[in-house]
Design a protein around this motif. Sequence first.
Motif, PDB file in Angstrom:
ATOM      1  N   ASP A 105       2.244   5.703  -5.954  1.00 11.11           N
ATOM      2  CA  ASP A 105       1.754   4.413  -5.456  1.00 11.11           C
ATOM      3  C   ASP A 105       1.067   4.132  -4.310  1.00 11.11           C
ATOM      4  O   ASP A 105      -0.058   3.573  -4.371  1.00 11.11           O
ATOM      5  N   THR A 106       1.444   4.819  -3.133  1.00 13.10           N
ATOM      6  CA  THR A 106       0.697   4.840  -1.819  1.00 13.10           C
ATOM      7  C   THR A 106      -0.479   5.455  -1.818  1.00 13.10           C
ATOM      8  O   THR A 106      -1.585   5.230  -1.262  1.00 13.10           O
ATOM      9  N   GLU A 107      -0.598   6.430  -2.634  1.00 15.32           N
ATOM     10  CA  GLU A 107      -1.708   7.464  -2.668  1.00 15.32           C
ATOM     11  C   GLU A 107      -2.751   6.568  -3.661  1.00 15.32           C
ATOM     12  O   GLU A 107      -3.790   6.649  -3.098  1.00 15.32           O
ATOM     13  N   SER A 108      -2.486   5.928  -4.601  1.00 15.08           N
ATOM     14  CA  SER A 108      -3.008   5.087  -5.326  1.00 15.08           C
ATOM     15  C   SER A 108      -3.811   4.054  -4.361  1.00 15.08           C
ATOM     16  O   SER A 108      -4.938   3.652  -4.718  1.00 15.08           O
ATOM     17  N   LEU A 109      -2.984   3.255  -3.550  1.00 16.57           N
ATOM     18  CA  LEU A 109      -3.364   2.367  -2.672  1.00 16.57           C
ATOM     19  C   LEU A 109      -4.812   2.791  -1.843  1.00 16.57           C
ATOM     20  O   LEU A 109      -5.705   2.170  -1.909  1.00 16.57           O
ATOM     21  N   VAL A 110      -4.416   3.849  -1.401  1.00 13.14           N
ATOM     22  CA  VAL A 110      -5.471   4.476  -0.471  1.00 13.14           C
ATOM     23  C   VAL A 110      -6.857   4.665  -1.254  1.00 13.14           C
ATOM     24  O   VAL A 110      -7.826   4.577  -0.673  1.00 13.14           O
ATOM     25  N   ARG A 111      -6.524   5.349  -2.516  1.00 10.37           N
ATOM     26  CA  ARG A 111      -7.823   5.729  -3.415  1.00 10.37           C
ATOM     27  C   ARG A 111      -8.505   4.294  -3.637  1.00 10.37           C
ATOM     28  O   ARG A 111      -9.942   4.069  -3.791  1.00 10.37           O
ATOM     29  N   PHE A 112      -7.660   3.139  -4.054  1.00 10.87           N
ATOM     30  CA  PHE A 112      -8.233   1.791  -4.229  1.00 10.87           C
ATOM     31  C   PHE A 112      -9.079   1.305  -3.000  1.00 10.87           C
ATOM     32  O   PHE A 112     -10.016   0.808  -3.146  1.00 10.87           O
ATOM     33  N   TRP A 113      -8.676   1.822  -1.778  1.00 13.08           N
ATOM     34  CA  TRP A 113      -9.420   1.426  -0.618  1.00 13.08           C
ATOM     35  C   TRP A 113     -10.764   2.229  -0.548  1.00 13.08           C
ATOM     36  O   TRP A 113     -11.631   1.874   0.443  1.00 13.08           O
ATOM     37  N   GLY A 114     -11.060   2.978  -1.515  1.00  8.45           N
ATOM     38  CA  GLY A 114     -12.242   3.648  -1.478  1.00  8.45           C
ATOM     39  C   GLY A 114     -12.394   5.149  -0.779  1.00  8.45           C
ATOM     40  O   GLY A 114     -13.364   5.660  -0.725  1.00  8.45           O
ATOM     41  N   PHE A 115     -11.160   5.511  -0.450  1.00  4.28           N
ATOM     42  CA  PHE A 115     -11.304   7.084   0.045  1.00  4.28           C
ATOM     43  C   PHE A 115     -11.003   8.062  -1.144  1.00  4.28           C
ATOM     44  O   PHE A 115     -10.294   8.186  -2.015  1.00  4.28           O
ATOM     45  N   PRO A 116     -12.103   8.891  -1.379  1.00  2.00           N
ATOM     46  CA  PRO A 116     -12.067   9.978  -2.433  1.00  2.00           C
ATOM     47  C   PRO A 116     -11.121  11.054  -2.314  1.00  2.00           C
ATOM     48  O   PRO A 116     -10.713  11.512  -3.092  1.00  2.00           O
ATOM     49  N   THR A 117     -10.942  11.386  -1.144  1.00  2.00           N
ATOM     50  CA  THR A 117      -9.875  12.613  -0.728  1.00  2.00           C
ATOM     51  C   THR A 117      -8.436  11.962  -0.381  1.00  2.00           C
ATOM     52  O   THR A 117      -8.736  11.418   0.929  1.00  2.00           O
ATOM     53  N   VAL A 118      -7.465  12.107  -1.061  1.00  2.00           N
ATOM     54  CA  VAL A 118      -6.289  11.390  -0.484  1.00  2.00           C
ATOM     55  C   VAL A 118      -5.010  12.563  -0.709  1.00  2.00           C
ATOM     56  O   VAL A 118      -5.110  13.023  -1.800  1.00  2.00           O
ATOM     57  N   PHE A 119      -4.129  12.707   0.184  1.00  2.00           N
ATOM     58  CA  PHE A 119      -2.983  13.482   0.188  1.00  2.00           C
ATOM     59  C   PHE A 119      -1.927  12.871   0.865  1.00  2.00           C
ATOM     60  O   PHE A 119      -2.059  12.192   1.984  1.00  2.00           O
ATOM     61  N   THR A 120      -0.841  13.080   1.007  1.00  2.00           N
ATOM     62  CA  THR A 120       0.381  12.956   1.442  1.00  2.00           C
ATOM     63  C   THR A 120       0.668  13.983   2.540  1.00  2.00           C
ATOM     64  O   THR A 120       0.794  15.354   1.996  1.00  2.00           O
TER      65      THR A 120
END
Length: 97
Positions: A10-25
Motif C-alpha cells: 500500500d505504501t509503495e502504491s502510494l509513492v507510485r501514485f505520487w508519480g515516481f516510476p522507480t519505487v522500493f522499500t
Amino acid sequence: MSTPPPPRKDTESLVRFWGFPTVFTWTDGPNAHYPPHSHSGLTTHLIRRGELTITYPDDERPAKQTFGMGDRVDVEAGRRHEVWMGKGGCEYVIGEM
C-alpha cells in the motif's frame, strides 16, 4: 506499543501514485549514516518505521530535521544532503524520478 505501518504494498502504491516510476522499500539499521551526497533526480522517502534525520550542508544555515512514521521527505535533484537513522533504525519507501 507502537501502531504498525500500513502494508508495504500500500505504501509503495502510494509513492507510485505520487508519480515516481522507480519505487522500493529500504531498511537501515540503528544509527546508520549517509555522508553528504546528492542524486541526479528528485527522490522521496515515505517513513514506514523508525526515524530519519536529514540536513542540507550547503544551506546558508544548515539545520537537522527529524521525521517519523507517515512523514514524507522530498529531496530535489542535485541537492546535497546528509542523513542519520534513529536508534531503532528506519524502514522507508523510496521513490526516484
